[in-house]
Scaffold this motif. Structure first.
Motif, PDB file in Angstrom:
ATOM      1  N   VAL A  38      19.756  17.880  47.638  1.00 41.99           N
ATOM      2  CA  VAL A  38      19.031  16.759  48.254  1.00 41.99           C
ATOM      3  C   VAL A  38      18.105  16.142  47.209  1.00 41.99           C
ATOM      4  O   VAL A  38      17.147  16.776  46.758  1.00 41.99           O
ATOM      5  CB  VAL A  38      18.206  17.215  49.478  1.00 41.99           C
ATOM      6  CG1 VAL A  38      17.542  15.999  50.130  1.00 41.99           C
ATOM      7  CG2 VAL A  38      19.073  17.947  50.478  1.00 41.99           C
ATOM      8  N   ARG A  45      21.097  12.887  40.906  1.00 40.35           N
ATOM      9  CA  ARG A  45      21.915  13.657  41.841  1.00 40.35           C
ATOM     10  C   ARG A  45      23.350  13.748  41.346  1.00 40.35           C
ATOM     11  O   ARG A  45      23.996  14.800  41.452  1.00 40.35           O
ATOM     12  CB  ARG A  45      21.861  13.011  43.237  1.00 40.35           C
ATOM     13  CG  ARG A  45      22.485  13.883  44.321  1.00 40.35           C
ATOM     14  CD  ARG A  45      22.223  13.334  45.703  1.00 40.35           C
ATOM     15  NE  ARG A  45      22.911  12.084  45.959  1.00 40.35           N
ATOM     16  CZ  ARG A  45      22.322  10.918  46.147  1.00 40.35           C
ATOM     17  NH1 ARG A  45      21.007  10.821  46.097  1.00 40.35           N
ATOM     18  NH2 ARG A  45      23.027   9.826  46.397  1.00 40.35           N
ATOM     19  N   GLN A  63      25.662  16.842  49.833  1.00 35.80           N
ATOM     20  CA  GLN A  63      24.521  16.283  49.124  1.00 35.80           C
ATOM     21  C   GLN A  63      23.968  15.104  49.903  1.00 35.80           C
ATOM     22  O   GLN A  63      24.701  14.393  50.593  1.00 35.80           O
ATOM     23  CB  GLN A  63      24.897  15.863  47.705  1.00 35.80           C
ATOM     24  CG  GLN A  63      26.091  14.945  47.584  1.00 35.80           C
ATOM     25  CD  GLN A  63      26.405  14.597  46.136  1.00 35.80           C
ATOM     26  OE1 GLN A  63      25.535  14.104  45.407  1.00 35.80           O
ATOM     27  NE2 GLN A  63      27.622  14.840  45.710  1.00 35.80           N
ATOM     28  N   GLY A  70      18.626  15.186  54.643  1.00 40.44           N
ATOM     29  CA  GLY A  70      18.513  16.591  54.287  1.00 40.44           C
ATOM     30  C   GLY A  70      18.394  17.483  55.512  1.00 40.44           C
ATOM     31  O   GLY A  70      19.040  18.536  55.594  1.00 40.44           O
ATOM     32  N   MET A  82      19.651  25.717  48.404  1.00 39.10           N
ATOM     33  CA  MET A  82      19.355  24.288  48.502  1.00 39.10           C
ATOM     34  C   MET A  82      18.600  23.880  47.246  1.00 39.10           C
ATOM     35  O   MET A  82      17.552  24.452  46.922  1.00 39.10           O
ATOM     36  CB  MET A  82      18.513  23.985  49.735  1.00 39.10           C
ATOM     37  CG  MET A  82      18.091  22.503  49.823  1.00 39.10           C
ATOM     38  SD  MET A  82      17.174  22.082  51.346  1.00 39.10           S
ATOM     39  CE  MET A  82      15.618  22.961  51.067  1.00 39.10           C
ATOM     40  N   ILE A  84      16.418  20.940  45.805  1.00 35.80           N
ATOM     41  CA  ILE A  84      15.665  19.926  46.532  1.00 35.80           C
ATOM     42  C   ILE A  84      14.613  19.246  45.654  1.00 35.80           C
ATOM     43  O   ILE A  84      13.865  19.909  44.945  1.00 35.80           O
ATOM     44  CB  ILE A  84      14.986  20.582  47.772  1.00 35.80           C
ATOM     45  CG1 ILE A  84      14.107  19.598  48.532  1.00 35.80           C
ATOM     46  CG2 ILE A  84      14.181  21.818  47.386  1.00 35.80           C
ATOM     47  CD1 ILE A  84      14.879  18.638  49.374  1.00 35.80           C
ATOM     48  N   LEU A  88      10.976  12.511  48.298  1.00 34.31           N
ATOM     49  CA  LEU A  88      12.224  11.953  48.816  1.00 34.31           C
ATOM     50  C   LEU A  88      12.072  10.554  49.404  1.00 34.31           C
ATOM     51  O   LEU A  88      12.987  10.050  50.037  1.00 34.31           O
ATOM     52  CB  LEU A  88      12.807  12.897  49.872  1.00 34.31           C
ATOM     53  CG  LEU A  88      13.229  14.264  49.339  1.00 34.31           C
ATOM     54  CD1 LEU A  88      13.584  15.190  50.487  1.00 34.31           C
ATOM     55  CD2 LEU A  88      14.405  14.127  48.372  1.00 34.31           C
ATOM     56  N   GLY A  93       9.812  17.089  50.196  1.00 30.74           N
ATOM     57  CA  GLY A  93      10.684  18.235  49.998  1.00 30.74           C
ATOM     58  C   GLY A  93      10.050  19.519  50.489  1.00 30.74           C
ATOM     59  O   GLY A  93      10.758  20.455  50.886  1.00 30.74           O
ATOM     60  N   LEU A  96      11.086  20.034  53.971  1.00 31.49           N
ATOM     61  CA  LEU A  96      12.484  20.453  54.075  1.00 31.49           C
ATOM     62  C   LEU A  96      12.641  21.934  53.737  1.00 31.49           C
ATOM     63  O   LEU A  96      13.446  22.632  54.351  1.00 31.49           O
ATOM     64  CB  LEU A  96      13.374  19.615  53.152  1.00 31.49           C
ATOM     65  CG  LEU A  96      13.861  18.275  53.690  1.00 31.49           C
ATOM     66  CD1 LEU A  96      14.894  17.680  52.736  1.00 31.49           C
ATOM     67  CD2 LEU A  96      14.460  18.412  55.074  1.00 31.49           C
TER      68      LEU A  96
END
Length: 247
Positions: A38, A45, A63, A70, A82, A84, A88, A93, A96
């Motif tokens: 993520v 990415r 992804q 996410g 994960m 991360i 974001l 993050g 998450l």
């Protein structure tokens, strides 16, 4: 040498190296480590995804590019690690990582971030992350970082690791000694059984299948283990229990 030829040779080198991975470690070409990625930077990415896909020991299961996406992917997919980003755009993050640990406590989290200060790293570790890589100074291998954390290790950008070591003071060391010396709550026989299987590298789904219980029940046992041992990650639980003969 043409650019495409260089790329093919580099990809071949990564695939060839995977055959040298010791067979007693998690992450084999026939049973790769499952990764969720993520990051809201599409270029970065893509760089990470290409590297992960090139390694037979790792499988990129999904992804996403936002906090909202996410959360959906965390709930939807079974995964072991994960990767991360902390910033974001539409969320943090950190949130998450906390969300992931609440529903998939056995999964590992590796931060990949441009935020270099120690406080961000320490907060990520407090939430259960076992890796922290800085985007502008990570010269290693992203798949190697994944393999390190699923085999009980940690992966930290070297210069950040040095700064974190310098930041640790005697008070933190004393607090750790108190926590280690404290007697943990007693694990039930079932929790010990689950923890032994976690130590052997089984996922929640695999543990559930072997014990004929649901994946949700397995995760509940793992949450109780974390609470009783006062830890946040699978590696910490296995290390803590192993050192005290609880396995």
């Amino acid at each position: 040498m043409r650019r495409e030829n260089r790329g093919a040779i580099q990809q071949f080198a990564l695939r060839s190296d995977s055959s040298l991975w010791p067979n007693f470690l998690n992450g084999q070409p026939g049973q790769p480590v499952r990764v969720l990625l993520v990051d809201d930077d599409p270029h970065f990415r893509r760089v990470i995804a290409q590297e992960l896909v090139a390694d037979l020991r790792v499988s990129l299961v999904a992804q996403g590019g936002s906090a909202r996406e996410g959360r959906r992917l965390i709930a939807l997919h079974e995964f072991d690690v994960m990767m991360i980003d902390l910033n974001l755009g539409d969320g943090s993050g950190f949130d998450l990582i906390d969300y992931m640990k609440s529903i998939r406590p056995a999964a590992e989290a590796v931060v990949i971030s441009a935020m270099e200060d120690e406080q961000h790293a320490l907060h990520a570790f407090e939430l259960g992350a076992t890796g922290y890589l800085l985007k502008n100074s990570w010269f290693g291998n992203f798949s190697q970082a994944v393999l390190q954390v699923v085999n009980g290790g940690a992966s930290i950008t070297p210069n950040l690791a040095r700064r974190l070591l310098l930041k640790l003071d005697h008070a933190q060391g004393d607090a750790q000694m108190i926590r280690v010396s404290s007697k943990p709550d007693k694990l039930s026989d079932r929790e010990k059984e689950v923890l032994r299987m976690v130590a052997n590298g089984y996922t929640s789904a695999e543990i559930g299948a072997r014990l004929t219980i649901s994946c949700q029940t397995v995760n509940s046992h793992i949450k109780n283990i974390y609470r009783k041992l006062q830890v946040r990650t699978r590696a910490q639980a296995v290390s803590f229990a192993g050192a005290r003969g609880l396995l």
